[in-house]
Design an enzyme around this catalytic site. Structure first.
Site, PDB file in Angstrom:
ATOM      1  N   ASP A   1     -48.091 -19.115  -4.066  1.00 29.35           N
ATOM      2  CA  ASP A   1     -47.299 -20.056  -3.297  1.00 29.35           C
ATOM      3  C   ASP A   1     -47.333 -19.954  -2.003  1.00 29.35           C
ATOM      4  OD1 ASP A   1     -46.281 -17.681  -2.464  1.00 29.35           O
ATOM      5  OD2 ASP A   1     -44.315 -17.699  -3.376  1.00 29.35           O
TER       6      ASP A   1
ATOM      7  N   ASP B   1     -43.768 -19.810 -13.846  1.00 27.09           N
ATOM      8  CA  ASP B   1     -43.864 -18.251 -13.517  1.00 27.09           C
ATOM      9  C   ASP B   1     -42.517 -17.710 -13.299  1.00 27.09           C
ATOM     10  OD1 ASP B   1     -43.365 -19.941 -10.652  1.00 27.09           O
ATOM     11  OD2 ASP B   1     -43.240 -17.535 -10.396  1.00 27.09           O
TER      12      ASP B   1
ATOM     13  N   CYS C   1     -43.337  -8.572 -33.101  1.00 28.25           N
ATOM     14  CA  CYS C   1     -44.257  -8.557 -31.878  1.00 28.25           C
ATOM     15  C   CYS C   1     -45.649  -7.600 -32.232  1.00 28.25           C
ATOM     16  CB  CYS C   1     -43.682  -8.164 -30.584  1.00 28.25           C
ATOM     17  SG  CYS C   1     -44.922  -7.942 -29.241  1.00 28.25           S
TER      18      CYS C   1
ATOM     19  N   CYS D   1     -47.803  -6.593 -30.154  1.00 27.07           N
ATOM     20  CA  CYS D   1     -48.615  -5.914 -28.878  1.00 27.07           C
ATOM     21  C   CYS D   1     -48.764  -4.731 -29.127  1.00 27.07           C
ATOM     22  CB  CYS D   1     -47.693  -6.365 -27.653  1.00 27.07           C
ATOM     23  SG  CYS D   1     -46.459  -5.056 -27.290  1.00 27.07           S
TER      24      CYS D   1
ATOM     25  N   CYS E   1     -45.699  -2.306 -29.288  1.00 21.66           N
ATOM     26  CA  CYS E   1     -44.869  -2.472 -30.480  1.00 21.66           C
ATOM     27  C   CYS E   1     -45.544  -1.824 -31.818  1.00 21.66           C
ATOM     28  CB  CYS E   1     -44.676  -3.971 -30.632  1.00 21.66           C
ATOM     29  SG  CYS E   1     -43.169  -4.363 -29.557  1.00 21.66           S
TER      30      CYS E   1
ATOM     31  N   HIS F   1     -45.021  -5.086 -23.025  1.00 20.16           N
ATOM     32  CA  HIS F   1     -44.292  -5.544 -24.036  1.00 20.16           C
ATOM     33  C   HIS F   1     -43.821  -6.885 -23.546  1.00 20.16           C
ATOM     34  CE1 HIS F   1     -41.867  -6.972 -27.216  1.00 20.16           C
ATOM     35  NE2 HIS F   1     -41.082  -7.048 -26.148  1.00 20.16           N
TER      36      HIS F   1
HETATM   37 ZN   LIG Z   1     -44.393  -5.875 -28.120  1.00 21.40          ZN
END
Ligand SMILES: [Zn+2]
Length: 395
Positions: A99, A289, A327, A329, A332, A358
């Site tokens: 930016d 963003d 989730c 990820c 998780c 996460h």
């Molecule tokens: Zn997760």
């Protein structure tokens, strides 16, 4: 030298669902599927997460954002130039957007003084008097070597009156022109430290213009016209999520995004929650963003497919479920809410690291789902179901 035949980036839209678009943005540092969420790396780091994790299949972030204002003040441009540009300095080979510093300087409030030339302000690092202008911002962003450069703008407060907003918007337009002239001069001089060869691209930096106008739709439309007249590689909607009502924010997006050039990427700056992202995609936005996933990750707040969850809450003390049962990820897959709560209550730094991971995975995965839904013509259903699930407070 910038060649019009070979652009700085290419943008192809390959699916639409009403105003929503799915496409591919090709930068000199690789391809980015859109709609895309860009994690915010203010000071050359996405707080609380290593670059390896950003690149991992879990997250697969293709572009991150950095801040001209922060890096210019510390460590300073000489350090980054000596390292060979921001990519080399931080060890990130994928795309970077910077930016312009306009928003950061604006958010200093009473500490700044705006003139036609630029903005004078006190550094938050050492209190020294500094001056930032379109020309200096372009110079700094060339030295950083980011792949997408933002024009230097002035942001009117969300609730600014018509007259004040109009003055500010016209100043933004004059600064946008100066940004473009300075930018082109720097490209011609070879000041861009991030220049890389890329197939059918010029290797130059791309420059985005910013539409301002606060909550005034007539001014937003004029600002869009002024910005498109100057001509940029992409267009951003700035000055939202700065104290206006959410309904006002969506009114502006709905009015402006569909009117932005169809063939260029559209970037909504600094917004927002996962549901804001999905709603803005529905109105035609391609790029986002926001600091929310990282900032809230550091204060114990998780974003999940069933709403926001405060991990400090006593109800999770013995809860063996992951943060988000839908989730996939690595956090998780491995850890329980009970363990994450324990880390957070004990002030362990791992709490911030795991929640940040996460949260970013959830934002990036949401955008993956959005892209898939647009491509398969299921976006209205995705949007309905996604929003419907969010009221469950993590349960
Ligand atoms: Zn997760």
């Amino acid at each position: 030298m910038r060649n019009i035949e070979t652009p700085a980036l290419r943008f192809e839209i390959n699916a639409r669902d009403s105003e929503a678009r799915a496409g591919v943005l090709t930068t000199r540092r690789g391809q980015i599927e859109t709609p895309v969420f860009m994690p915010v790396g203010t000071a050359g780091t996405v707080k609380g997460i290593r670059f390896e994790e950003l690149e991992s299949p879990d997250l697969d972030a293709r572009i991150i954002l950095s801040n001209t204002y922060h890096l210019w003040l510390r460590p300073g441009i000489d350090v980054i130039k000596a390292a060979g540009g921001l990519h080399r300095f931080i060890g990130w080979d994928h795309a970077l957007l910077t930016d312009s510093g306009g928003f950061q300087v604006w958010s200093l409030g009473a500490l700044r003084r705006i003139t036609e030339d630029g903005t004078e302000f006190r550094s938050h690092v050492d209190g020294s008097l500094r001056f930032l202008s379109p020309e200096i911002s372009m110079e700094v962003q060339a030295a950083l070597g980011s792949d997408i450069v933002m024009a230097f703008d002035e942001c009117a407060p969300g609730k600014a009156g018509h007259e004040e907003t109009e003055r500010s918007m016209n100043l933004t337009s004059r600064w946008a022109k100066r940004s473009k002239i300075a930018f082109e001069g720097l490209q011609a001089e070879g000041a861009d430290t991030g220049r890389v060869e890329a197939e059918s691209l010029s290797g130059a930096q791309a420059l985005f213009g910013i539409v301002q106008g606060a909550a005034h739709l007539d001014l937003r439309r004029i600002s869009l016209e002024q910005t498109v007249d100057i001509g940029f590689d992409g267009y951003a909607i700035g000055g939202l999520s700065v104290g206006e009502e959410k309904s006002v924010m969506f009114e502006v997006i709905e009015e402006i995004a569909p009117r932005m050039p169809q063939e260029a990427p559209r970037y909504l700056m600094g917004v927002g929650t996962p549901e804001d992202l999905v709603e803005a995609v529905a109105r035609g936005v391609d790029m986002f963003d926001c600091v929310l996933p990282t900032r809230n990750g550091r204060t114990g707040q998780a974003f999940t497919s069933r709403g926001k969850l405060n991990i400090k809450n006593a109800r999770w003390t013995n809860d063996s479920r992951p943060l988000d049962e839908s989730c996939a990820c690595s956090v998780c897959r491995r850890h329980s809410r009970a363990y994450l709560r324990h880390l957070c209550m004990s002030g362990e730094m791992l709490a911030s690291i795991l929640l940040t991971h996460h949260n970013l995975a959830f934002f990036l995965d949401t955008m993956r789902g959005v892209r898939q839904a647009i491509r398969s013509g299921d976006f209205p259903k995705f949007r309905r179901e996604f929003t419907g699930r969010l009221d469950a407070n993590g349960e």
